[in-house]
Scaffold this motif. Structure first.
Motif, PDB file in Angstrom:
ATOM      1  N   ASP A   8       0.862  -1.179   0.000  1.00 41.53           N
ATOM      2  CA  ASP A   8       0.000   0.000   0.000  1.00 41.53           C
ATOM      3  C   ASP A   8       0.903   1.235   0.000  1.00 41.53           C
ATOM      4  O   ASP A   8       1.503   1.579   1.021  1.00 41.53           O
ATOM      5  CB  ASP A   8      -0.899  -0.005   1.236  1.00 41.53           C
ATOM      6  CG  ASP A   8      -1.940   1.113   1.202  1.00 41.53           C
ATOM      7  OD1 ASP A   8      -1.647   2.169   0.618  1.00 41.53           O
ATOM      8  OD2 ASP A   8      -3.031   0.923   1.769  1.00 41.53           O
ATOM      9  N   ASP A   9       1.039   1.876  -1.165  1.00 40.18           N
ATOM     10  CA  ASP A   9       1.922   3.035  -1.279  1.00 40.18           C
ATOM     11  C   ASP A   9       1.453   4.197  -0.413  1.00 40.18           C
ATOM     12  O   ASP A   9       2.274   4.975   0.100  1.00 40.18           O
ATOM     13  CB  ASP A   9       2.026   3.491  -2.739  1.00 40.18           C
ATOM     14  CG  ASP A   9       2.806   2.494  -3.587  1.00 40.18           C
ATOM     15  OD1 ASP A   9       3.597   1.726  -3.008  1.00 40.18           O
ATOM     16  OD2 ASP A   9       2.624   2.477  -4.819  1.00 40.18           O
ATOM     17  N   THR A  10       0.143   4.333  -0.253  1.00 36.41           N
ATOM     18  CA  THR A  10      -0.391   5.457   0.519  1.00 36.41           C
ATOM     19  C   THR A  10       0.039   5.377   1.986  1.00 36.41           C
ATOM     20  O   THR A  10       0.510   6.356   2.572  1.00 36.41           O
ATOM     21  CB  THR A  10      -1.922   5.494   0.430  1.00 36.41           C
ATOM     22  OG1 THR A  10      -2.317   5.586  -0.944  1.00 36.41           O
ATOM     23  CG2 THR A  10      -2.473   6.685   1.200  1.00 36.41           C
ATOM     24  N   SER A  11      -0.123   4.197   2.569  1.00 40.29           N
ATOM     25  CA  SER A  11       0.239   4.028   3.977  1.00 40.29           C
ATOM     26  C   SER A  11       1.683   3.578   4.147  1.00 40.29           C
ATOM     27  O   SER A  11       2.179   3.447   5.268  1.00 40.29           O
ATOM     28  CB  SER A  11      -0.686   3.011   4.641  1.00 40.29           C
ATOM     29  OG  SER A  11      -0.556   1.745   4.012  1.00 40.29           O
ATOM     30  N   ARG A  12       2.361   3.308   3.013  1.00 43.17           N
ATOM     31  CA  ARG A  12       3.762   2.878   3.017  1.00 43.17           C
ATOM     32  C   ARG A  12       3.936   1.614   3.870  1.00 43.17           C
ATOM     33  O   ARG A  12       4.813   1.514   4.735  1.00 43.17           O
ATOM     34  CB  ARG A  12       4.675   3.992   3.538  1.00 43.17           C
ATOM     35  CG  ARG A  12       4.658   5.240   2.683  1.00 43.17           C
ATOM     36  CD  ARG A  12       5.531   6.346   3.272  1.00 43.17           C
ATOM     37  NE  ARG A  12       6.926   5.934   3.328  1.00 43.17           N
ATOM     38  CZ  ARG A  12       7.782   6.011   2.311  1.00 43.17           C
ATOM     39  NH1 ARG A  12       7.363   6.463   1.131  1.00 43.17           N
ATOM     40  NH2 ARG A  12       9.037   5.647   2.449  1.00 43.17           N
ATOM     41  N   THR A  13       3.066   0.639   3.608  1.00 44.69           N
ATOM     42  CA  THR A  13       3.136  -0.624   4.339  1.00 44.69           C
ATOM     43  C   THR A  13       3.153  -1.800   3.365  1.00 44.69           C
ATOM     44  O   THR A  13       2.641  -1.711   2.244  1.00 44.69           O
ATOM     45  CB  THR A  13       1.937  -0.802   5.288  1.00 44.69           C
ATOM     46  OG1 THR A  13       0.728  -0.815   4.521  1.00 44.69           O
ATOM     47  CG2 THR A  13       1.890   0.306   6.328  1.00 44.69           C
TER      48      THR A  13
END
Length: 402
Positions: A8-13
């Motif tokens: 998940d690029d948005t949450s960087r996870t």
């Protein structure tokens, strides 16, 4: 263990999901490779270069000869803030494939190598030069008794007699060049995932007379020529080993043959290549004893090699069918991992309903010592205690009760 990875690029996870409960996730999660977008878009570039975020970048690969890495400029996200700007970080590293340890030792002494892995007699020459060294645990030779087919090694009494006739401390000394110690389990990796010494008290003491008595009871009687026979058949064992694995492999095999000869057992030593031995172990099963280094990082890795389907349908190479071990494997522990990205005041911890438990069993929570029925856990779930704040996580370790 099959698993899926999503990012998940948005949450960087990055989320890793196992196909079923897995007790060694914390030991292995860091082994999952992460390839950057460039490498995912064109995987062919990974044949000769890297596409990641580590402190060094692979720039040249010559199969069988060398790998060249250069320092990644600006790298500052290592453990505890480690960065390539730190003094002493090399600008370039070259990893050479040197298969001959004498050559490797000569290159070190000639200042043409900074470091090398030396396992054989060359250690003695290097020890006297005052060089820095780091030791690591490795596997010595394993004795595998093939229990498949109508073989003498199918009889547990024969297996025990062969072990009693072997001077195990001397075999350890020969097979490791005098620096090895007795194994304390099936896993040689350090640190161990499961501490303890399950082998304590399991191996018989060296006793040639007792070994002979066991074979007598099993019907293998020694004749006037010193050779044991049963029903007209000679007690003859085909022992396979691989000389290229270690300089100590051949003398170890010869010592085994010598000690078994004193028991009245004839042996044929078969020197294989790694490919030939692999075919024998996992395809034809055409040998009585395998003398081969073996090992893994986790107990779960050994399960298919010592239980389950036999070659060629499986890798249970010795045809082991131990009811007690099979039962313990079926009672494997469960480790549940839970995390929460964000939380608001009053939000309850997520409810977990573990689906991989034995419905007829009870499980003990290692942290709280509470005992739960599997049917209750699966139906009503369990709420782990999560710390306050965002990105909170916790582990629930469940152990099946006897």
């Amino acid at each position: 263990m099959p698993f899926t990875v999503t990012a998940d690029d948005t949450s960087r996870t990055v989320t890793i999901a196992m196909s079923k409960p897995y007790g060694f996730l914390l030991n292995t999660i860091g082994l999952a490779p992460i390839v950057c977008a460039k490498g995912m878009k064109d995987p062919s570039i990974l044949k000769n270069s890297s596409s990641g975020t580590g402190p060094f970048v692979l720039t040249n690969y010559q199969p069988g000869r060398s790998m060249t890495f250069i320092r990644r400029q600006g790298y500052a996200w290592g453990p505890n803030g480690a960065a390539t700007s730190a003094p002493g970080t090399p600008a370039k590293m070259v990893l050479k494939f040197v298969t001959d340890e004498t050559t490797a030792a000569n290159l070190i002494l000639a200042d043409q190598l900074n470091a090398a892995v030396i396992k054989g007699p060359e250690r003695q020459r290097l020890n006297g030069r005052g060089l820095d060294k780091v030791g690591s645990a490795g596997s010595g030779e394993w004795l595998w008794f093939n229990q498949l087919g109508n073989r003498p090694t199918q009889d547990l009494a024969v297996q025990k007699a062969l072990l009693m006739a072997a001077d195990l401390p001397q075999l350890i000394k020969v097979s490791t060049g005098g620096i090895g110690t007795a194994a304390t389990g099936l896993i040689n990796a350090r640190p161990t995932a499961c501490p303890g010494n399950p082998l304590a008290g399991q191996l018989p003491e060296h006793d040639l007379d007792a070994a002979g008595a066991l074979l007598d009871q099993a019907g293998w009687v020694e004749g006037s020529d010193g050779i044991r026979r049963k029903g007209g058949a000679t007690l003859h064992l085909d022992v396979h080993y691989v000389p290229s694995v270690s300089v100590y492999a051949q003398p170890t095999a010869e010592l085994v043959a010598q000690e078994w000869k004193a028991l009245g057992v004839q042996t044929k030593l078969t020197a294989d290549t790694t490919t030939a031995l692999s075919q024998t172990m996992f395809q034809t099963s055409n040998s009585d004893v395998y003398l081969e280094p073996f090992g893994g990082n986790l107990p779960t890795q050994m399960v298919p090699y010592v239980s389950g389907p036999t070659p060629p349908d499986g890798v249970n190479l010795a045809g082991i069918n131990n009811a007690a071990y099979n039962s313990l494997v079926a009672k494997a522990e469960a480790l549940l991992l839970v995390w929460r990205r964000t939380s608001r005041p009053g939000d309850p911890a997520p409810l977990l309903r573990p689906a991989g438990l034995d419905p007829a069993a009870r499980y003990r929570d290692v942290r709280t010592d509470a005992v739960h029925f599997a049917t209750v856990l699966r139906e009503y779930g369990i709420r782990p205690e999560l710390p306050r704040g965002d990105w909170a996580s916790a582990a629930v370790h469940l152990v099946r009760m006897p």
